[in-house]
Design a protein around this motif. Sequence first.
Motif, PDB file in Angstrom:
ATOM      1  N   MET A 136       0.822  -1.213   0.000  1.00  0.00           N
ATOM      2  CA  MET A 136       0.000   0.000   0.000  1.00  0.00           C
ATOM      3  C   MET A 136       0.857   1.265   0.000  1.00  0.00           C
ATOM      4  O   MET A 136       1.799   1.374   0.777  1.00  0.00           O
ATOM      5  CB  MET A 136      -0.914  -0.006   1.234  1.00  0.00           C
ATOM      6  CG  MET A 136      -1.940   1.099   1.289  1.00  0.00           C
ATOM      7  SD  MET A 136      -3.121   1.070  -0.077  1.00  0.00           S
ATOM      8  CE  MET A 136      -4.158  -0.322   0.379  1.00  0.00           C
ATOM      9  N   HIS A 137       0.531   2.182  -0.899  1.00  0.00           N
ATOM     10  CA  HIS A 137       1.138   3.515  -0.886  1.00  0.00           C
ATOM     11  C   HIS A 137       0.132   4.462  -0.235  1.00  0.00           C
ATOM     12  O   HIS A 137      -1.070   4.352  -0.499  1.00  0.00           O
ATOM     13  CB  HIS A 137       1.433   4.000  -2.304  1.00  0.00           C
ATOM     14  CG  HIS A 137       2.417   3.137  -3.047  1.00  0.00           C
ATOM     15  ND1 HIS A 137       3.683   3.559  -3.378  1.00  0.00           N
ATOM     16  CD2 HIS A 137       2.321   1.870  -3.498  1.00  0.00           C
ATOM     17  CE1 HIS A 137       4.323   2.597  -4.015  1.00  0.00           C
ATOM     18  NE2 HIS A 137       3.515   1.547  -4.102  1.00  0.00           N
ATOM     19  N   ILE A 138       0.618   5.400   0.574  1.00  0.00           N
ATOM     20  CA  ILE A 138      -0.289   6.330   1.251  1.00  0.00           C
ATOM     21  C   ILE A 138       0.170   7.768   1.008  1.00  0.00           C
ATOM     22  O   ILE A 138       1.296   8.131   1.369  1.00  0.00           O
ATOM     23  CB  ILE A 138      -0.338   6.038   2.768  1.00  0.00           C
ATOM     24  CG1 ILE A 138      -0.811   4.596   3.004  1.00  0.00           C
ATOM     25  CG2 ILE A 138      -1.243   7.041   3.477  1.00  0.00           C
ATOM     26  CD1 ILE A 138      -0.769   4.169   4.461  1.00  0.00           C
ATOM     27  N   TYR A 139      -0.715   8.534   0.375  1.00  0.00           N
ATOM     28  CA  TYR A 139      -0.390   9.931   0.077  1.00  0.00           C
ATOM     29  C   TYR A 139      -1.417  10.856   0.730  1.00  0.00           C
ATOM     30  O   TYR A 139      -2.619  10.613   0.640  1.00  0.00           O
ATOM     31  CB  TYR A 139      -0.431  10.192  -1.430  1.00  0.00           C
ATOM     32  CG  TYR A 139       0.450   9.304  -2.290  1.00  0.00           C
ATOM     33  CD1 TYR A 139       1.645   8.759  -1.814  1.00  0.00           C
ATOM     34  CD2 TYR A 139       0.081   9.031  -3.610  1.00  0.00           C
ATOM     35  CE1 TYR A 139       2.446   7.959  -2.624  1.00  0.00           C
ATOM     36  CE2 TYR A 139       0.877   8.242  -4.437  1.00  0.00           C
ATOM     37  CZ  TYR A 139       2.052   7.704  -3.942  1.00  0.00           C
ATOM     38  OH  TYR A 139       2.834   6.927  -4.755  1.00  0.00           O
ATOM     39  N   VAL A 140      -0.920  11.920   1.340  1.00  0.00           N
ATOM     40  CA  VAL A 140      -1.810  12.900   1.965  1.00  0.00           C
ATOM     41  C   VAL A 140      -1.484  14.294   1.428  1.00  0.00           C
ATOM     42  O   VAL A 140      -0.520  14.921   1.876  1.00  0.00           O
ATOM     43  CB  VAL A 140      -1.654  12.882   3.509  1.00  0.00           C
ATOM     44  CG1 VAL A 140      -2.713  13.763   4.150  1.00  0.00           C
ATOM     45  CG2 VAL A 140      -1.739  11.459   4.051  1.00  0.00           C
ATOM     46  N   PRO A 141      -2.255  14.786   0.466  1.00  0.00           N
ATOM     47  CA  PRO A 141      -1.958  16.109  -0.102  1.00  0.00           C
ATOM     48  C   PRO A 141      -2.176  17.235   0.915  1.00  0.00           C
ATOM     49  O   PRO A 141      -3.113  17.177   1.717  1.00  0.00           O
ATOM     50  CB  PRO A 141      -2.961  16.247  -1.252  1.00  0.00           C
ATOM     51  CG  PRO A 141      -3.667  14.954  -1.383  1.00  0.00           C
ATOM     52  CD  PRO A 141      -3.436  14.160  -0.151  1.00  0.00           C
ATOM     53  N   ALA A 142      -1.307  18.252   0.836  1.00  0.00           N
ATOM     54  CA  ALA A 142      -1.384  19.370   1.779  1.00  0.00           C
ATOM     55  C   ALA A 142      -2.285  20.479   1.256  1.00  0.00           C
ATOM     56  O   ALA A 142      -2.752  21.310   2.030  1.00  0.00           O
ATOM     57  CB  ALA A 142       0.013  19.917   2.045  1.00  0.00           C
ATOM     58  N   ASP A 143      -2.494  20.522  -0.044  1.00  0.00           N
ATOM     59  CA  ASP A 143      -3.386  21.545  -0.602  1.00  0.00           C
ATOM     60  C   ASP A 143      -3.918  21.075  -1.951  1.00  0.00           C
ATOM     61  O   ASP A 143      -3.641  19.935  -2.376  1.00  0.00           O
ATOM     62  CB  ASP A 143      -2.657  22.902  -0.717  1.00  0.00           C
ATOM     63  CG  ASP A 143      -1.652  22.947  -1.867  1.00  0.00           C
ATOM     64  OD1 ASP A 143      -1.352  21.891  -2.468  1.00  0.00           O
ATOM     65  OD2 ASP A 143      -1.162  24.047  -2.173  1.00  0.00           O
ATOM     66  N   SER A 144      -4.628  21.952  -2.627  1.00  0.00           N
ATOM     67  CA  SER A 144      -5.276  21.559  -3.874  1.00  0.00           C
ATOM     68  C   SER A 144      -4.266  21.294  -4.991  1.00  0.00           C
ATOM     69  O   SER A 144      -4.461  20.376  -5.791  1.00  0.00           O
ATOM     70  CB  SER A 144      -6.274  22.644  -4.296  1.00  0.00           C
ATOM     71  OG  SER A 144      -5.611  23.890  -4.410  1.00  0.00           O
ATOM     72  N   VAL A 145      -3.194  22.087  -5.030  1.00  0.00           N
ATOM     73  CA  VAL A 145      -2.167  21.870  -6.060  1.00  0.00           C
ATOM     74  C   VAL A 145      -1.561  20.484  -5.878  1.00  0.00           C
ATOM     75  O   VAL A 145      -1.444  19.685  -6.820  1.00  0.00           O
ATOM     76  CB  VAL A 145      -1.054  22.954  -5.972  1.00  0.00           C
ATOM     77  CG1 VAL A 145       0.086  22.637  -6.934  1.00  0.00           C
ATOM     78  CG2 VAL A 145      -1.634  24.328  -6.236  1.00  0.00           C
ATOM     79  N   SER A 146      -1.194  20.203  -4.642  1.00  0.00           N
ATOM     80  CA  SER A 146      -0.604  18.909  -4.298  1.00  0.00           C
ATOM     81  C   SER A 146      -1.592  17.762  -4.589  1.00  0.00           C
ATOM     82  O   SER A 146      -1.197  16.702  -5.084  1.00  0.00           O
ATOM     83  CB  SER A 146      -0.206  18.955  -2.823  1.00  0.00           C
ATOM     84  OG  SER A 146      -0.002  17.676  -2.322  1.00  0.00           O
ATOM     85  N   ALA A 147      -2.868  18.005  -4.322  1.00  0.00           N
ATOM     86  CA  ALA A 147      -3.880  16.958  -4.567  1.00  0.00           C
ATOM     87  C   ALA A 147      -3.899  16.569  -6.043  1.00  0.00           C
ATOM     88  O   ALA A 147      -3.912  15.388  -6.393  1.00  0.00           O
ATOM     89  CB  ALA A 147      -5.259  17.433  -4.122  1.00  0.00           C
ATOM     90  N   SER A 166      -9.546  15.989   2.020  1.00  0.00           N
ATOM     91  CA  SER A 166     -10.313  16.667   3.070  1.00  0.00           C
ATOM     92  C   SER A 166     -11.571  17.311   2.527  1.00  0.00           C
ATOM     93  O   SER A 166     -11.681  17.595   1.342  1.00  0.00           O
ATOM     94  CB  SER A 166      -9.455  17.749   3.719  1.00  0.00           C
ATOM     95  OG  SER A 166      -8.234  17.200   4.141  1.00  0.00           O
ATOM     96  N   ARG A 167     -12.500  17.538   3.429  1.00  0.00           N
ATOM     97  CA  ARG A 167     -13.761  18.182   3.054  1.00  0.00           C
ATOM     98  C   ARG A 167     -13.613  19.705   2.898  1.00  0.00           C
ATOM     99  O   ARG A 167     -13.994  20.241   1.872  1.00  0.00           O
ATOM    100  CB  ARG A 167     -14.830  17.863   4.104  1.00  0.00           C
ATOM    101  CG  ARG A 167     -16.110  18.635   3.865  1.00  0.00           C
ATOM    102  CD  ARG A 167     -17.138  18.419   4.974  1.00  0.00           C
ATOM    103  NE  ARG A 167     -18.202  19.388   4.835  1.00  0.00           N
ATOM    104  CZ  ARG A 167     -18.579  20.231   5.786  1.00  0.00           C
ATOM    105  NH1 ARG A 167     -17.998  20.215   6.963  1.00  0.00           N
ATOM    106  NH2 ARG A 167     -19.560  21.087   5.579  1.00  0.00           N
ATOM    107  N   PRO A 168     -13.088  20.422   3.912  1.00  0.00           N
ATOM    108  CA  PRO A 168     -13.150  21.891   3.833  1.00  0.00           C
ATOM    109  C   PRO A 168     -12.114  22.495   2.897  1.00  0.00           C
ATOM    110  O   PRO A 168     -11.153  21.833   2.503  1.00  0.00           O
ATOM    111  CB  PRO A 168     -12.864  22.333   5.273  1.00  0.00           C
ATOM    112  CG  PRO A 168     -12.290  21.187   5.972  1.00  0.00           C
ATOM    113  CD  PRO A 168     -12.476  19.949   5.156  1.00  0.00           C
ATOM    114  N   LYS A 169     -12.341  23.733   2.581  1.00  0.00           N
ATOM    115  CA  LYS A 169     -11.334  24.480   1.839  1.00  0.00           C
ATOM    116  C   LYS A 169     -10.171  24.776   2.780  1.00  0.00           C
ATOM    117  O   LYS A 169     -10.358  24.955   3.983  1.00  0.00           O
ATOM    118  CB  LYS A 169     -11.940  25.787   1.324  1.00  0.00           C
ATOM    119  CG  LYS A 169     -12.960  25.544   0.227  1.00  0.00           C
ATOM    120  CD  LYS A 169     -13.486  26.830  -0.342  1.00  0.00           C
ATOM    121  CE  LYS A 169     -14.393  26.501  -1.531  1.00  0.00           C
ATOM    122  NZ  LYS A 169     -15.005  27.670  -2.116  1.00  0.00           N
ATOM    123  N   SER A 170      -8.983  24.787   2.201  1.00  0.00           N
ATOM    124  CA  SER A 170      -7.800  25.094   3.009  1.00  0.00           C
ATOM    125  C   SER A 170      -6.839  25.918   2.155  1.00  0.00           C
ATOM    126  O   SER A 170      -6.980  25.968   0.930  1.00  0.00           O
ATOM    127  CB  SER A 170      -7.145  23.793   3.490  1.00  0.00           C
ATOM    128  OG  SER A 170      -6.768  23.009   2.383  1.00  0.00           O
TER     129      SER A 170
END
Lengths: 314, 286
Positions: A136-147, A166-170
């Motif tokens: 399994m690879h696990i990625y957690v984007p920090a913002d929309s660009v990264s996503a 994530s749900r909310p805007k950040s």
Amino acid sequence: MSKLEMQATRDFYGKTLAELGRENKNIVVLDADLSGSTKTSVFAKEFPDRFFNLGIAEANMMGFAAGLALSGKVVFASSFAMFAVLRPFEQIRNSIAAQNLNVKIAATHAGISVGEDGLSHQTVEDIAILRAIPNMHIYVPADSVSAGRIVREAVAVKGPVYIRLSRPKSPVIYDDSYHFEDGKANIIKEANKADVALIAIGMMVPEAIEASKLLEAQGLSTLVADFASVKPIDHDALIRIAKSSRLVVTVEEHSIIGGLGGAVSEVLSEEYPTRVFRIGMMDAFGESGTPAGLFKHFGLTAEDIYRKVLKAVK
Amino acid sequence: MNPKKRAFLEVRVNKLRRDIVLMLSESSSGHPGGSLSAIDVIAYLFFEVMKFDSANPYWEERDRFILSKGHAAPALYAVLAAVNFFPKKLLKTLRKLGSPLQGHPDSRKLPGLDSSTGSLGQGLSIAGGIALAGKMDKKDYSVFVLAGDGEIQEGQIWEAAMAIPHFELDNVCLFVDNNELQIDGLVSDVMSVYPIAEKFASFNWNTMEINGHKFDEIEKAVEFFVSNRGSKKPTVIISHTIKGKCVSFMENKCEWHGAAPTKDEAIKAIEELGCVESLENWLEEK
């Protein structure tokens, strides 16, 4: 921070998925009755023949994903993290990961920032349990660009990938020059000799950036790193950071058990024994509230990080 | 069915039963009961129905077979060896360290397996995904699945039973190996799944009940499935079987669900099957 543009990672998941759909006819998307929220609806609208709603039946969705991947498809399967990971965990393990299948589990509404829905919908254990699964690879984007970049990289990687959204805007912290690579950390703020190294993921990255400014104002030099690739984790970067920092701090919107803090502690305790100070959900369930109110309540704002670190570094 | 063909199949499958018994005795662990109940259906599908190429196991047009009740792996392994997916001598490595013949089927280790299975309840969903891909790619392969009657206690089976007709996957043919026993006893005592056919019918499946040890009836079931391709409904065959079939001391005994025969018990079983003369050279025999 308020000057930065605000965007939700899930929006960029949907947008990138539609782009990928145009480029790659092999991409198939599954959802479990939450396509409007997970944003797979953007793909569904453009490619109705390659989108399948499995209804509120996530275990079966993961089995279908496995079957499609066994037949050569690149499959994205989405729901809220609670229902995309915790509910069908064993199906992910046995049907998907054990066969190293090309299934990308892109889960939105992870962590406590789901907000008002409360603890039944707030997953703070997903990284911990998935990290224990081989392949399994696990990625957690920090913002929309990264996503956007991470969703693309997930297709490039062969095998199962978990993308935590994530749900909310950040705040949008990256620009076009951002680059994501499997197994590589991104040092946002470098320091030759740091008093404090803040290692963060997801929505905690912008909080860590703000906390570092507060710490710098107190005369403490800080390093800030985004470890979006939680698995595989960047061993070299971790050891380099540990060697050059007085205190290593991990910050995550996830349990301090088994998530980023766990992963960092495992690597450092074996390869470069170092004190690791973990900030996250302190072995607790979430509850209803606004995302901002919950971050404050559970001590995850920049201000909280700053105060906790100041105490720990003394 | 032509009596000659039936007689030929009976002889051939009898030898597979011998293989199952000897394989399990060799490994000292494994599941004889459910392997012996399911062997006739699995063998018939591979011998008479499915299109595949054992020299090219990942041929895209092939029919698929998913052993959802993965613990009947010895039955599937015996058949796969008989149709040349791998050398028969591998059968004696069952469940041993380093063997591609894992306790439950592992698609990463052995050619001829269309998916790993073993954890109950997951094979039908996987079959659904494969069938959906077939429809998307306009391929005409069929996806056969074999599930246990105890296995259909798993909730995921009913999620899949809902989804497969929903997507009009008439290329799916599910056999429920209805041997009426599970580890803790009678299925009807532990947690009744009955009536099975009516449940599937209400989920929009074509249904048929057969004696799963009679090749004439298995043939009819497959014809029923083939005639239903185009009906937009999947087909389920309730295959009435006997756990431990053809070995008298194993028949209808849930104790033989997951216990391997000792050497002596294996010899006794082989005597009953009338294959004693092949005890020494069973791995060489075609």
